[in-house]
Scaffold this motif. Structure first.
Motif, PDB file in Angstrom:
ATOM      1  N   ARG A  74      -8.357  -5.021  -2.117  1.00  0.00           N
ATOM      2  CA  ARG A  74      -7.315  -4.003  -2.283  1.00  0.00           C
ATOM      3  C   ARG A  74      -7.920  -2.600  -2.178  1.00  0.00           C
ATOM      4  O   ARG A  74      -7.367  -1.718  -1.512  1.00  0.00           O
ATOM      5  CB  ARG A  74      -6.635  -4.189  -3.652  1.00  0.00           C
ATOM      6  N   GLU A  92      -7.135   0.312   0.548  1.00  0.00           N
ATOM      7  CA  GLU A  92      -6.687   1.667   0.215  1.00  0.00           C
ATOM      8  C   GLU A  92      -7.582   2.719   0.858  1.00  0.00           C
ATOM      9  O   GLU A  92      -7.106   3.754   1.328  1.00  0.00           O
ATOM     10  CB  GLU A  92      -6.616   1.839  -1.313  1.00  0.00           C
ATOM     11  N   LEU A 126       0.859  -1.186   0.000  1.00  0.00           N
ATOM     12  CA  LEU A 126       0.000   0.000   0.000  1.00  0.00           C
ATOM     13  C   LEU A 126       0.897   1.238   0.000  1.00  0.00           C
ATOM     14  O   LEU A 126       2.025   1.189   0.494  1.00  0.00           O
ATOM     15  CB  LEU A 126      -0.898  -0.012   1.247  1.00  0.00           C
TER      16      LEU A 126
END
Ligand SMILES: *Cc1c(COP(=O)(O)O)cnc(C)c1O
Length: 407
Positions: A360, A364, A28
Motif C-alpha cells: 500500500r 501511494e 488510493l
C-alpha cells in the motif's frame, strides 16, 4: 509535480464517497475524471499512468476507438431485448467467441462471478445428467488462494479469511487443494468429482504462475478421471499473458473456459462460459439465465474485442513488452530491491522488500509520482498496464518504481 496531500476538491470528493458509499474498498486518494490509452487524468488535471488496467478489464486501453465506435453505433440501434427474443448481434457473438476458443457453444453472462457460478452449475448438471453422479453428491476441486469472485457460493471455497468471514452458511460441495500440487489434486479427485476449477495463473493471489507441467498434469488427470477441467481465464485470458489464453503457454486446452473482464473491453460487463456441446448442451430452456446476459450492446462490444484478438497484435505486444518488463524487474530483483518477481506477458506480481514499505505504501508513493498500481497481500504490487501502452511509457513507469525503491 504531485503532492502528498490531495487538493481540496479531491479531498471533498473522497469525503463524499466515504460518507455515502459502503466501505468495501480502500481506493488510493485519486479521483479520475477522464482517461485515454494507458493514461488517466484526475479532477485536478494531473495525469497518471494506469498500470492496473481495471484488473485487466482494460487490456485494449481507455477509450479504445474501435470499442467506443462499436458501442456508440449499437447504442443508436438497440441496447436490450432480453433473451425472450432474438437480436441480430447474438449469433455472431456466440459463433465468433466459440471459434476464438476452439469450442462449440457459448453461454453469455455479465460479470466474472456470474460466469464462474454458471460454470459451477454447468459442471454439476453435467455431473448428474452425463457422468451419472448420484443426485446431490457432485463435488468440485478448487485451489487454495483462488480468486473466482464474490458471490456467496464462490466465497464458500475461498481460503482468504477477508473474502470469506461472516458470510456463512457456506455452500458445500467443494474440495480445496494446494495450488500447483498435482499429487494433492490427484488424491482429492473421487468418482463424485465433476470438475476441477482453476486459474491458470492466480491473479489476486499475486500473479502466481504454477510450476511447469502442472496444467498439462491437470489436463491428463481430469481426462483420465472423466472430470471437467474448468479454466478461469477471466483475468489471465484475452491477451494479457502474450497469448489469447494463459493455458496456451503449456499447450493445454481445458474443457471449459470462463471469460470476463477484457471481454467487455472496459466498456460494459461481458462474461461467458465457453465449452463443447456435450458440456453446455446440458441446459434446457428455463434452467439458467440472465436479464442482461448476451444483450445487444454487450455483444457488439464483445464482437469488436474478439475481432481485435483475432488479429493477434495485442497478444504480440503483451509478449514483447512483457519480456522487456520482466527483464527490467529481474534487474531490480538482482539488485535486491524486490524479493520476487512472477508473471507472464504484460502481467507481473512484484514482492517488495518490506524495508521499502508495505504494498500500500509503495502504491501511494507511486501515485505521488504519477503511476497507478494496486497492492495485494501485504508487500506485493501488481503491474498490468493496458496492452496499448508504449515502450516509452512503460519505461517511464519503471523509472518511477526504481525511484521509489531508491534504485
Ligand atoms: C475478477 C475475477 C473474477 C470475478 O469477476 P467479477 O467481474 O469481478 O465478478 C473471477 N475470477 C478471476 C480469476 C478474476 O480475476
Amino acid at each position: 509535480m504531485t503532492s502528498v496531500t490531495p487538493a481540496p476538491a479531491t479531498q471533498d470528493l473522497i469525503a463524499a464517497s466515504d460518507a455515502h458509499s459502503a466501505h468495501n474498498y480502500h481506493p488510493l486518494p485519486v479521483v479520475v475524471a477522464t482517461a485515454e490509452g494507458a493514461w488517466m487524468t484526475d479532477v485536478e488535471g494531473r495525469r497518471y499512468l494506469d498500470m492496473l488496467a481495471g484488473y485487466s478489464a482494460l487490456n485494449f486501453g481507455h477509450g479504445n476507438r474501435r470499442l467506443i465506435d462499436a458501442a456508440k453505433a449499437q447504442l443508436e440501434r438497440v441496447t436490450l431485448t432480453s433473451r425472450a427474443f432474438h437480436h441480430d448481434r447474438f449469433a455472431a457473438f456466440c459463433t465468433q467467441l466459440a471459434e476464438l476458443c476452439g469450442k462449440e457453444m457459448v453461454l453469455p453472462m455479465n460479470t466474472g462471478a456470474e460466469a464462474v457460478e454458471t460454470a459451477v452449475k454447468t459442471a454439476r448438471k453435467w455431473g448428474y445428467r452425463v457422468k451419472g453422479v448420484p443426485d446431490g453428491r457432485a463435488r468440485i476441486v478448487v485451489a487454495s488462494d483462488n480468486f473466482h469472485g464474490r458471490t456467496t457460493t464462490i466465497v464458500s471455497f475461498s481460503t482468504d479469511p477477508e473474502a470469506r468471514a461472516d458470510y456463512g452458511p457456506y455452500t458445500p460441495g467443494f474440495d480445496i487443494v494446494p495450488y500447483g500440487d498435482l499429487d494433492a489434486l490427484r488424491a482429492a479427485v473421487t468418482d463424485e468429482t465433476v470438475a476441477v476449477l482453476l486459474e491458470p495463473i492466480q491473479g489476486e493471489a499475486g500473479v502466481l504462475v504454477p510450476p511447469p507441467g502442472y496444467l498439462p498434469g491437470v489436463r491428463e488427470l481430469t481426462r483420465e478421471r472423466g472430470v471437467l477441467f474448468i479454466a478461469d481465464e477471466i483475468q489471465s485470458g484475452l491477451g494479457r499473458t502474450g497469448k489469447t489464453f494463459a493455458c496456451e503457454h503449456e499447450g493445454v486446452v481445458p474443457d471449459v473456459y470462463v471469460l470476463g473482464k477484457a471481454l467487455g473491453g472496459g466498456v460494459v460487463p461481458v462474461s461467458a462460459v465457453v465449452a463443447d456441446r456435450d458440456v453446455l448442451g446440458v441446459f434446457r430452456p428455463g434452467e439458467h439465465g440472465s436479464t442482461f446476459g448476451g444483450n445487444p450492446l454487450a455483444c457488439a462490444v464483445g464482437l469488436e474485442v474478439i475481432a481485435m484478438l483475432r488479429e493477434g497484435e495485442y497478444q504480440q505486444r503483451a509478449a514483447e513488452l512483457g519480456e522487456h518488463l520482466h527483464a527490467e524487474l529481474r534487474l531490480l530483483a538482482g539488485a535486491g530491491k524486490v524479493s520476487a518477481v512472477r508473471g507472464r506477458g504484460l502481467w507481473a506480481g512484484v514482492d517488495i522488500d518490506p524495508a521499502y514499505g508495505t504494498g500500500r505504501e509503495i502504491s501511494e508513493k507511486l501515485l505521488e509520482r504519477g503511476v497507478l498500481v494496486k497492492d495485494t497481500h501485504g508487500s506485493t504490487i501488481r503491474i498490468a498496464p493496458p496492452l496499448v501502452i508504449s515502450k516509452e511509457d512503460l519505461d517511464w513507469g519503471l523509472d518511477q518504481l526504481r525511484a521509489v525503491l531508491g534504485a
